[in-house]
Design a protein around this motif. Structure first.
Motif, mmCIF file in Angstrom:
data_model
loop_
_atom_site.group_PDB
_atom_site.id
_atom_site.type_symbol
_atom_site.label_atom_id
_atom_site.label_comp_id
_atom_site.label_asym_id
_atom_site.label_seq_id
_atom_site.Cartn_x
_atom_site.Cartn_y
_atom_site.Cartn_z
ATOM 1 N N VAL A 1 -2.286 10.041 -14.052
ATOM 2 C CA VAL A 1 -1.926 11.200 -13.425
ATOM 3 C C VAL A 1 -0.961 9.492 -11.885
ATOM 4 C CG1 VAL A 1 -2.476 12.244 -10.903
ATOM 5 C CG2 VAL A 1 -4.018 13.100 -12.841
ATOM 6 N N ALA A 2 -1.941 8.499 -11.779
ATOM 7 C CA ALA A 2 -1.654 7.763 -10.850
ATOM 8 C C ALA A 2 0.127 6.607 -11.618
ATOM 9 C CB ALA A 2 -2.358 6.624 -10.868
ATOM 10 N N GLY A 3 -0.359 7.138 -12.621
ATOM 11 C CA GLY A 3 1.460 6.338 -13.545
ATOM 12 C C GLY A 3 2.671 7.680 -12.592
ATOM 13 N N ARG A 4 2.068 8.996 -12.936
ATOM 14 C CA ARG A 4 2.977 10.314 -12.687
ATOM 15 C C ARG A 4 3.338 9.753 -11.758
ATOM 16 N NH1 ARG A 4 1.165 15.496 -14.047
ATOM 17 N NH2 ARG A 4 3.512 16.576 -13.222
ATOM 18 N N VAL A 5 2.202 9.159 -10.629
ATOM 19 C CA VAL A 5 2.522 9.455 -9.128
ATOM 20 C C VAL A 5 3.606 8.058 -8.292
ATOM 21 C CG1 VAL A 5 2.405 9.033 -6.660
ATOM 22 C CG2 VAL A 5 0.598 11.194 -8.379
ATOM 23 N N ARG A 6 3.533 7.427 -9.563
ATOM 24 C CA ARG A 6 4.397 5.973 -9.530
ATOM 25 C C ARG A 6 5.514 6.426 -9.511
ATOM 26 N NH1 ARG A 6 -0.133 3.429 -12.439
ATOM 27 N NH2 ARG A 6 -1.215 2.151 -10.736
ATOM 28 N N LYS A 7 5.782 7.499 -10.875
ATOM 29 C CA LYS A 7 7.025 7.038 -11.174
ATOM 30 C C LYS A 7 7.751 7.865 -10.104
ATOM 31 C CE LYS A 7 9.773 9.243 -14.892
ATOM 32 N NZ LYS A 7 9.752 9.743 -16.873
ATOM 33 N N ALA A 8 6.955 9.085 -9.319
ATOM 34 C CA ALA A 8 8.042 10.131 -8.830
ATOM 35 C C ALA A 8 8.330 9.247 -7.188
ATOM 36 C CB ALA A 8 7.145 11.374 -8.463
ATOM 37 N N LEU A 9 7.487 8.426 -6.907
ATOM 38 C CA LEU A 9 7.987 7.257 -6.095
ATOM 39 C C LEU A 9 8.972 6.197 -6.560
ATOM 40 C CD1 LEU A 9 4.123 7.158 -4.751
ATOM 41 C CD2 LEU A 9 5.959 8.310 -3.022
ATOM 42 N N ALA A 10 8.898 6.141 -7.571
ATOM 43 C CA ALA A 10 9.686 5.183 -7.739
ATOM 44 C C ALA A 10 11.111 4.872 -6.973
ATOM 45 C CB ALA A 10 10.128 4.689 -10.017
ATOM 46 N N GLY A 11 11.822 3.771 -6.710
ATOM 47 C CA GLY A 11 13.149 3.681 -5.394
ATOM 48 C C GLY A 11 12.411 4.045 -4.088
ATOM 49 N N SER A 12 11.635 4.466 -3.579
ATOM 50 C CA SER A 12 11.113 5.111 -1.988
ATOM 51 C C SER A 12 10.861 3.628 -1.805
ATOM 52 C CB SER A 12 9.940 5.570 -2.440
ATOM 53 O OG SER A 12 10.298 6.767 -2.734
ATOM 54 N N PRO A 13 11.425 3.306 -0.476
ATOM 55 C CA PRO A 13 11.007 1.570 0.331
ATOM 56 C C PRO A 13 9.902 1.830 0.984
ATOM 57 C CG PRO A 13 12.252 3.190 1.461
ATOM 58 C CD PRO A 13 12.275 4.067 0.305
ATOM 59 N N ASP A 14 8.967 0.654 0.583
ATOM 60 C CA ASP A 14 8.138 0.441 1.459
ATOM 61 C C ASP A 14 6.613 1.117 0.576
ATOM 62 O OD1 ASP A 14 9.597 -1.362 3.567
ATOM 63 O OD2 ASP A 14 9.924 0.062 4.514
ATOM 64 N N VAL A 15 6.769 1.145 -0.298
ATOM 65 C CA VAL A 15 5.827 1.788 -0.424
ATOM 66 C C VAL A 15 4.322 1.009 -1.629
ATOM 67 C CG1 VAL A 15 4.843 3.220 -2.680
ATOM 68 C CG2 VAL A 15 6.838 3.708 -1.741
ATOM 69 N N VAL A 16 3.965 0.281 -1.503
ATOM 70 C CA VAL A 16 2.470 0.113 -1.280
ATOM 71 C C VAL A 16 0.895 0.790 -1.407
ATOM 72 C CG1 VAL A 16 1.081 -1.857 -0.473
ATOM 73 C CG2 VAL A 16 3.199 -1.944 0.304
ATOM 74 N N GLU A 17 1.072 0.677 -3.011
ATOM 75 C CA GLU A 17 -1.047 0.509 -3.887
ATOM 76 C C GLU A 17 -2.354 0.214 -2.528
ATOM 77 O OE1 GLU A 17 -0.694 0.584 -8.327
ATOM 78 O OE2 GLU A 17 1.464 1.493 -8.361
ATOM 79 N N LYS A 18 -3.186 1.027 -2.884
ATOM 80 C CA LYS A 18 -4.224 0.304 -1.865
ATOM 81 C C LYS A 18 -4.917 1.066 -2.541
ATOM 82 C CE LYS A 18 -5.756 -1.347 2.010
ATOM 83 N NZ LYS A 18 -4.890 -0.906 3.884
ATOM 84 N N ARG A 19 -6.297 0.442 -3.081
ATOM 85 C CA ARG A 19 -7.267 0.935 -3.494
ATOM 86 C C ARG A 19 -8.045 1.538 -2.133
ATOM 87 N NH1 ARG A 19 -8.853 0.510 -9.026
ATOM 88 N NH2 ARG A 19 -6.969 -0.692 -9.527
ATOM 89 N N MET A 20 -8.683 2.924 -2.463
ATOM 90 C CA MET A 20 -9.478 3.590 -1.003
ATOM 91 C C MET A 20 -10.043 4.204 -1.253
ATOM 92 S SD MET A 20 -6.230 4.383 1.264
ATOM 93 C CE MET A 20 -6.533 2.527 2.789
ATOM 94 N N PHE A 21 -11.146 5.231 -0.266
ATOM 95 C CA PHE A 21 -11.819 6.838 -1.495
ATOM 96 C C PHE A 21 -12.209 6.337 -3.013
ATOM 97 C CE2 PHE A 21 -8.669 8.052 2.282
ATOM 98 C CZ PHE A 21 -9.253 8.198 2.936
ATOM 99 N N GLY A 22 -12.191 5.276 -3.359
ATOM 100 C CA GLY A 22 -12.767 5.443 -4.647
ATOM 101 C C GLY A 22 -11.663 5.972 -5.490
ATOM 102 N N GLY A 23 -10.523 5.524 -5.596
ATOM 103 C CA GLY A 23 -9.060 6.247 -5.982
ATOM 104 C C GLY A 23 -8.686 5.423 -5.651
ATOM 105 N N ILE A 24 -6.796 5.658 -5.475
ATOM 106 C CA ILE A 24 -6.101 4.836 -5.276
ATOM 107 C C ILE A 24 -4.849 5.537 -4.040
ATOM 108 C CG2 ILE A 24 -4.491 5.312 -7.212
ATOM 109 C CD1 ILE A 24 -3.369 2.750 -7.382
ATOM 110 N N ALA A 25 -4.393 4.972 -3.247
ATOM 111 C CA ALA A 25 -3.899 5.250 -2.307
ATOM 112 C C ALA A 25 -2.241 5.055 -2.660
ATOM 113 C CB ALA A 25 -4.468 5.226 -1.162
ATOM 114 N N PHE A 26 -1.199 5.258 -2.175
ATOM 115 C CA PHE A 26 0.360 4.787 -1.996
ATOM 116 C C PHE A 26 0.019 4.996 0.081
ATOM 117 C CE2 PHE A 26 -0.370 6.500 -5.924
ATOM 118 C CZ PHE A 26 -0.094 5.547 -7.058
#
Length: 109
Positions: free
Chosen positions: A7-32
């Motif tokens: 699921v995280a990979g699908r989100v990464r793909k959907a966000l590809a090309g968006s400026p200023d996106v950083v991944e961060k571990r939080m809430f026991g998961g991953i946030a963008f």
């Protein structure tokens, strides 16, 4: 709590090309994060979205969406979407678009 890497990979793909996106571990998961503001994420196999107070009720009216209640209390402006709600690429893109629009409406941190 782990997050579903597929699921995280699908989100990464959907966000590809968006400026200023950083991944961060939080809430026991991953946030963008977008420009320092939380936009969306993955907790277990659910999509977590920050749609803001104005988009909250509309988001909840959609199938497979429910309040984000990570702390045991609903977090206003935040929703979970079960996997059936973003099964198609178009549904995932639409959900992320709502969260992205809200994140971009906030001042950069």
């Amino acid at each position: 709590m782990a997050f579903d890497e597929a699921v995280a990979g699908r989100v990464r793909k959907a966000l590809a090309g968006s400026p200023d996106v950083v991944e961060k571990r939080m809430f026991g998961g991953i946030a963008f994060m977008v420009r320092g503001n939380m936009c969306c994420g993955v907790i277990a196999d659910r999509l977590m979205l920050r749609v803001g107070p104005d988009g909250y009720e509309a988001a909840l009216s959609r199938p497979h969406a429910r309040p984000m209640d990570f702390t045991g209390r609903p977090m206003k402006g935040m929703v979970y979407v079960e996997t059936a709600g973003f099964a198609s690429p178009g549904d995932l893109k639409a959900w992320i678009g709502k969260a992205m629009a809200f994140a971009l409406s906030l001042p950069a941190k």
